[in-house]
Each structure stands twice: as C-alpha cells, then as structure tokens.
Design a protein around this motif. Structure first.
Motif, PDB file in Angstrom:
ATOM      1  N   TRP A 190      39.099  38.330  38.683  1.00 38.73           N
ATOM      2  CA  TRP A 190      39.390  39.538  39.452  1.00 38.73           C
ATOM      3  C   TRP A 190      40.901  39.608  39.707  1.00 38.73           C
ATOM      4  O   TRP A 190      41.590  38.583  39.741  1.00 38.73           O
ATOM      5  CB  TRP A 190      38.687  39.491  40.809  1.00 38.73           C
ATOM      6  CG  TRP A 190      37.235  39.832  40.797  1.00 38.73           C
ATOM      7  CD1 TRP A 190      36.385  39.878  39.739  1.00 38.73           C
ATOM      8  CD2 TRP A 190      36.440  40.162  41.959  1.00 38.73           C
ATOM      9  NE1 TRP A 190      35.123  40.205  40.142  1.00 38.73           N
ATOM     10  CE2 TRP A 190      35.120  40.386  41.506  1.00 38.73           C
ATOM     11  CE3 TRP A 190      36.720  40.262  43.318  1.00 38.73           C
ATOM     12  CZ2 TRP A 190      34.075  40.726  42.383  1.00 38.73           C
ATOM     13  CZ3 TRP A 190      35.682  40.595  44.188  1.00 38.73           C
ATOM     14  CH2 TRP A 190      34.375  40.835  43.724  1.00 38.73           C
ATOM     15  N   TYR A 191      41.399  40.814  39.901  1.00 34.29           N
ATOM     16  CA  TYR A 191      42.764  41.072  40.388  1.00 34.29           C
ATOM     17  C   TYR A 191      43.864  40.669  39.417  1.00 34.29           C
ATOM     18  O   TYR A 191      44.981  40.369  39.836  1.00 34.29           O
ATOM     19  CB  TYR A 191      43.006  40.368  41.735  1.00 34.29           C
ATOM     20  CG  TYR A 191      41.969  40.634  42.801  1.00 34.29           C
ATOM     21  CD1 TYR A 191      41.567  41.930  43.116  1.00 34.29           C
ATOM     22  CD2 TYR A 191      41.382  39.575  43.498  1.00 34.29           C
ATOM     23  CE1 TYR A 191      40.610  42.179  44.105  1.00 34.29           C
ATOM     24  CE2 TYR A 191      40.430  39.813  44.494  1.00 34.29           C
ATOM     25  CZ  TYR A 191      40.049  41.108  44.790  1.00 34.29           C
ATOM     26  OH  TYR A 191      39.102  41.333  45.772  1.00 34.29           O
ATOM     27  N   GLY A 216      44.649  43.994  43.941  1.00 34.21           N
ATOM     28  CA  GLY A 216      44.005  43.294  45.055  1.00 34.21           C
ATOM     29  C   GLY A 216      44.347  43.838  46.420  1.00 34.21           C
ATOM     30  O   GLY A 216      44.147  43.156  47.430  1.00 34.21           O
ATOM     31  N   SER A 218      41.567  43.633  48.896  1.00 33.56           N
ATOM     32  CA  SER A 218      40.937  42.333  49.105  1.00 33.56           C
ATOM     33  C   SER A 218      41.124  41.880  50.551  1.00 33.56           C
ATOM     34  O   SER A 218      42.009  42.370  51.259  1.00 33.56           O
ATOM     35  CB  SER A 218      41.544  41.302  48.148  1.00 33.56           C
ATOM     36  OG  SER A 218      42.932  41.166  48.362  1.00 33.56           O
ATOM     37  N   ARG A 253      44.494  38.403  49.972  1.00 38.78           N
ATOM     38  CA  ARG A 253      45.624  39.264  49.596  1.00 38.78           C
ATOM     39  C   ARG A 253      46.977  38.628  49.889  1.00 38.78           C
ATOM     40  O   ARG A 253      47.893  38.706  49.062  1.00 38.78           O
ATOM     41  CB  ARG A 253      45.504  40.599  50.334  1.00 38.78           C
ATOM     42  CG  ARG A 253      46.619  41.582  49.992  1.00 38.78           C
ATOM     43  CD  ARG A 253      46.439  42.883  50.740  1.00 38.78           C
ATOM     44  NE  ARG A 253      47.521  43.815  50.468  1.00 38.78           N
ATOM     45  CZ  ARG A 253      47.668  44.990  51.065  1.00 38.78           C
ATOM     46  NH1 ARG A 253      46.785  45.376  51.972  1.00 38.78           N
ATOM     47  NH2 ARG A 253      48.678  45.785  50.760  1.00 38.78           N
ATOM     48  N   PRO A 292      35.090  36.690  40.323  1.00 34.38           N
ATOM     49  CA  PRO A 292      35.886  36.411  41.521  1.00 34.38           C
ATOM     50  C   PRO A 292      36.138  34.906  41.648  1.00 34.38           C
ATOM     51  O   PRO A 292      36.087  34.183  40.641  1.00 34.38           O
ATOM     52  CB  PRO A 292      35.004  36.943  42.649  1.00 34.38           C
ATOM     53  CG  PRO A 292      33.614  36.743  42.139  1.00 34.38           C
ATOM     54  CD  PRO A 292      33.690  36.938  40.645  1.00 34.38           C
ATOM     55  N   PHE A 309      37.924  44.393  39.996  1.00 38.82           N
ATOM     56  CA  PHE A 309      37.018  43.763  40.952  1.00 38.82           C
ATOM     57  C   PHE A 309      35.771  44.632  41.012  1.00 38.82           C
ATOM     58  O   PHE A 309      35.747  45.749  40.495  1.00 38.82           O
ATOM     59  CB  PHE A 309      37.664  43.605  42.346  1.00 38.82           C
ATOM     60  CG  PHE A 309      37.950  44.905  43.059  1.00 38.82           C
ATOM     61  CD1 PHE A 309      37.034  45.443  43.959  1.00 38.82           C
ATOM     62  CD2 PHE A 309      39.136  45.584  42.844  1.00 38.82           C
ATOM     63  CE1 PHE A 309      37.294  46.632  44.625  1.00 38.82           C
ATOM     64  CE2 PHE A 309      39.408  46.777  43.497  1.00 38.82           C
ATOM     65  CZ  PHE A 309      38.483  47.306  44.395  1.00 38.82           C
ATOM     66  N   GLN A 358      35.060  48.609  48.835  1.00 41.40           N
ATOM     67  CA  GLN A 358      35.641  47.306  49.136  1.00 41.40           C
ATOM     68  C   GLN A 358      35.083  46.250  48.182  1.00 41.40           C
ATOM     69  O   GLN A 358      33.995  46.421  47.633  1.00 41.40           O
ATOM     70  CB  GLN A 358      35.337  46.910  50.583  1.00 41.40           C
ATOM     71  CG  GLN A 358      35.879  47.889  51.618  1.00 41.40           C
ATOM     72  CD  GLN A 358      37.386  48.028  51.545  1.00 41.40           C
ATOM     73  OE1 GLN A 358      38.110  47.032  51.570  1.00 41.40           O
ATOM     74  NE2 GLN A 358      37.869  49.266  51.439  1.00 41.40           N
ATOM     75  N   PRO A 359      35.798  45.143  47.965  1.00 45.85           N
ATOM     76  CA  PRO A 359      35.284  44.100  47.069  1.00 45.85           C
ATOM     77  C   PRO A 359      33.914  43.594  47.505  1.00 45.85           C
ATOM     78  O   PRO A 359      33.696  43.303  48.686  1.00 45.85           O
ATOM     79  CB  PRO A 359      36.343  43.001  47.181  1.00 45.85           C
ATOM     80  CG  PRO A 359      37.591  43.729  47.556  1.00 45.85           C
ATOM     81  CD  PRO A 359      37.153  44.836  48.458  1.00 45.85           C
ATOM     82  N   SER A 417      33.397  37.597  47.322  1.00 46.18           N
ATOM     83  CA  SER A 417      34.654  36.992  46.886  1.00 46.18           C
ATOM     84  C   SER A 417      34.460  35.741  46.040  1.00 46.18           C
ATOM     85  O   SER A 417      35.435  35.176  45.552  1.00 46.18           O
ATOM     86  CB  SER A 417      35.508  36.628  48.111  1.00 46.18           C
ATOM     87  OG  SER A 417      34.810  35.716  48.952  1.00 46.18           O
TER      88      SER A 417
END
Length: 232
Positions: A122-123, A129, A132, A137, A172, A191, A198-199, A202
């Motif tokens: 991810w990201y 991000g 995140s 972040r 993730p 993501f 929102q993500p 995680s």
C-alpha cells in the motif's frame, strides 16, 4: 472495492519460479504453491536457507540483478512470482526493486515467459497515504519512504512494458500469520478504502498475501494492473 472469494483449490497446475523464496512471505508462497500441486523453482542467494524437500521443488542459486543468471531458471516456466524485499535506506536510497526487475523482465523476454506477479505495498505512490492513520502517516511512512519510492519506480517501469502480463499486488502492513479462509477486499489503487473512503484496516497476514497471489495465476482480472488487497 471488490469482495472476492479464493479459487485456489481449483487452480491449474503450473510451473512457477519464485523470487525472494527465503523471505517470510516467499516461504508461505512456496509452501502453498507446492500444496496446490504447482512445480516450483525457488531462486535464492543461499540455497542452504531452504531446508524443505519436495518432489516438485527445485532450489537454485542465481543473481537477481543479472538477466543472464536468471534466464536459465526462467526457461519453460509459466509464471514468475516475486516477493523480493530490500531494506530502507535514509542516505543512499533504495534501488533493488528497479534494478532487479530490469533484469527479471529482460530474462523473461529472452526465454518468453509471459506472466509475472509482484508484491509491493500500500501507499507506494507519493502522497497516497494522506488518509492513513496518524502513526502510519507521520511515523511509519517516512521511515520506509525510500522503499516505497523505489517500489513505485518499479511499478512505473512495469506499466511501460507492453509485452509482459504483469500484476502488482499491494498489501498493507504484513503480519507473520498463516493463510485463512477470509474473503479478500480489492481495489485498483494504492490502498483499499472502506465505505467512508478511509483505509480498510492496516495489516494482513503473509499467508493470505501468498494465497491471493497464487489465485491470480488462473485469473486475467488484474493483468497489467496494480491491485491493493486486504482481508475482510
């Protein structure tokens, strides 16, 4: 966001070469591939690190930065699967992803292997991000930015290869956990968002990442695309 089940039990048996086979995710990938009946060539720097024995497993030593070294072990394969990882560097940057993928693609072209599935994260894209969680972040992402940046360069390189059927798998944070039977959540992006954008979580177990990667061997759904994935 898509919710998909896992078709791994119905997979066609293939000949696959695994890069990064001695890493934590690579170990899960090799084990699951053998359980599914695939024939696996594990490309490693140190063959002694793989202690398992299986009739359908061949362990070979090769230089991942040399197409000449790799092509012998790619010849006759149906697909290449990569779980290669390189450590973060604050001073010199990270180049392992792009340098190794250049060699891998050159070797694939020379011996005509059509398919590759690669794990990144991810990201990877800069500023992807921003939604995140705070700790990720402002603390985690800056620490691994050199890794994510080189992953993104590699992804961009693959996007320009018109003759290779690639898929980039973006999980993730990785947990050293075995595969489950949970459904996958997927998204074509950097993501997986929840219903609020929102993500969606995680972390993800390495065993489930391997399970998802193997499910793509018999699917055209994500060919020449990057897919963010997590479990439901």
């Amino acid at each position: 966001m898509k919710i998909i089940n896992n078709p791994w039990c119905k997979s066609v048996k293939m000949k696959i070469t695994v890069l990064g086979a001695t890493g934590q995710t690579g170990t899960f990938l090799v084990n699951q591939a053998l359980q599914q009946g695939h024939t696996v060539t594990a490309v490693v720097r140190n063959p002694a690190k793989i202690t398992m024995h299986h009739d359908k497993l061949k362990v070979v030593e090769a230089d991942i930065f040399s197409a000449e070294s790799l092509k012998t072990h790619f010849k006759g394969q149906d697909a290449i699967m990569s779980c290669l990882g390189f450590p973060a560097s604050f001073f010199s940057g990270v180049r392992g992803y792009t340098l190794s993928m250049s060699s891998v693609v050159s070797a694939m072209r020379e011996v005509r292997v059509p398919r590759i599935i690669i794990m990144t994260s991810w990201y990877t894209k800069p500023n992807s991000g921003v939604q995140s969680p705070y700790l990720i972040r402002f603390f985690l992402l800056p620490m691994i930015r050199s890794v994510l940046a080189n992953m993104y360069e590699m992804e961009t390189f693959l996007e320009k290869t018109g003759d290779i059927n690639w898929t980039v798998v973006r999980p993730p944070g990785l947990m050293n956990q075995p595969a489950t039977a949970q459904e996958f959540l997927t998204h074509e992006g950097y993501f997986v968002p929840d219903s609020n954008g929102q993500p969606a979580g995680s972390t993800m177990g390495r065993g489930d990442v391997a399970r998802f990667m193997l499910s793509l061997l018999n699917s055209n759904a994500w060919v020449k695309r990057g897919v963010a994935v997590t479990t439901k």
